[in-house]
Scaffold this motif. Structure first.
Motif, PDB file in Angstrom:
ATOM      1  N   ASP A  72       0.843  -1.200   0.000  1.00  0.00           N
ATOM      2  CA  ASP A  72       0.000   0.000   0.000  1.00  0.00           C
ATOM      3  C   ASP A  72       0.874   1.244   0.000  1.00  0.00           C
ATOM      4  N   TYR A  73       0.580   2.128  -0.923  1.00  0.00           N
ATOM      5  CA  TYR A  73       1.215   3.435  -0.996  1.00  0.00           C
ATOM      6  C   TYR A  73       0.139   4.456  -0.669  1.00  0.00           C
ATOM      7  N   VAL A  74       0.355   5.226   0.386  1.00  0.00           N
ATOM      8  CA  VAL A  74      -0.639   6.188   0.847  1.00  0.00           C
ATOM      9  C   VAL A  74       0.008   7.567   0.864  1.00  0.00           C
ATOM     10  N   PHE A  75      -0.702   8.561   0.346  1.00  0.00           N
ATOM     11  CA  PHE A  75      -0.233   9.943   0.387  1.00  0.00           C
ATOM     12  C   PHE A  75      -1.345  10.806   0.935  1.00  0.00           C
ATOM     13  N   TYR A  76      -0.995  11.682   1.872  1.00  0.00           N
ATOM     14  CA  TYR A  76      -1.953  12.596   2.491  1.00  0.00           C
ATOM     15  C   TYR A  76      -1.300  13.964   2.597  1.00  0.00           C
ATOM     16  N   LEU A  77      -1.953  14.986   2.085  1.00  0.00           N
ATOM     17  CA  LEU A  77      -1.441  16.352   2.154  1.00  0.00           C
ATOM     18  C   LEU A  77      -2.495  17.231   2.798  1.00  0.00           C
TER      19      LEU A  77
END
Length: 140
Positions: A72-77
């Motif tokens: 899983d690759y997760v990005f949160y900005l």
């Protein structure tokens, strides 16, 4: 005289508090996780090996705890004066080959991260680089 001093101190305290609230609080964008770009996602296709995926995407943020077949690759900005951007890419492997790519979030928009702006220490490697010394015939 004491009343005058108390009044001056009170007015000074009120003006300082009002001054701080007038300018507001400085906020920064807070990125977390793996940066996922459209270019990276477009390079993925079923049949790729784990090492090829890791070369393109980097190491995954999460691996399934009981099976290493899911990355899983997760990005949160959290944008300082805006909303939030969330992206998630789940890659499933079978026999060391990529078999499924599941996407969620807005994969079409790329996020620009401004690292050198604002107060605070400079980001390592963001400034001008020192010239590389040249080795001449004498070895120096």
């Amino acid at each position: 005289m004491q009343n005058l001093i108390r009044t001056v101190v009170l007015l000074l305290a009120v003006s300082l508090i009002a001054g701080c609230s007038y300018f507001g609080v400085y906020k920064r964008d807070i990125p977390q996780g793996n940066l996922i770009t459209q270019d990276m996602v477009s390079q993925l296709h079923p049949g790729m090996s784990r090492s090829q995926v890791a070369y393109i995407m980097g190491t995954p943020l999460l691996e399934a705890p009981f099976s290493s077949d899911q990355w899983d690759y997760v990005f949160y900005l959290d944008e300082a004066y805006g909303g939030t951007v969330q992206k998630r890419l789940t890659l499933t492997f079978q026999d060391d080959q990529l078999v499924d790519i599941a996407k969620s979030g807005d994969m079409d928009s790329d996020v620009e991260l401004n690292q050198g702006d604002g107060p605070g220490p400079a980001v390592e490697g963001a400034g001008e680089s020192a010239p590389v010394p040249q080795i001449g015939p004498s070895g120096i």
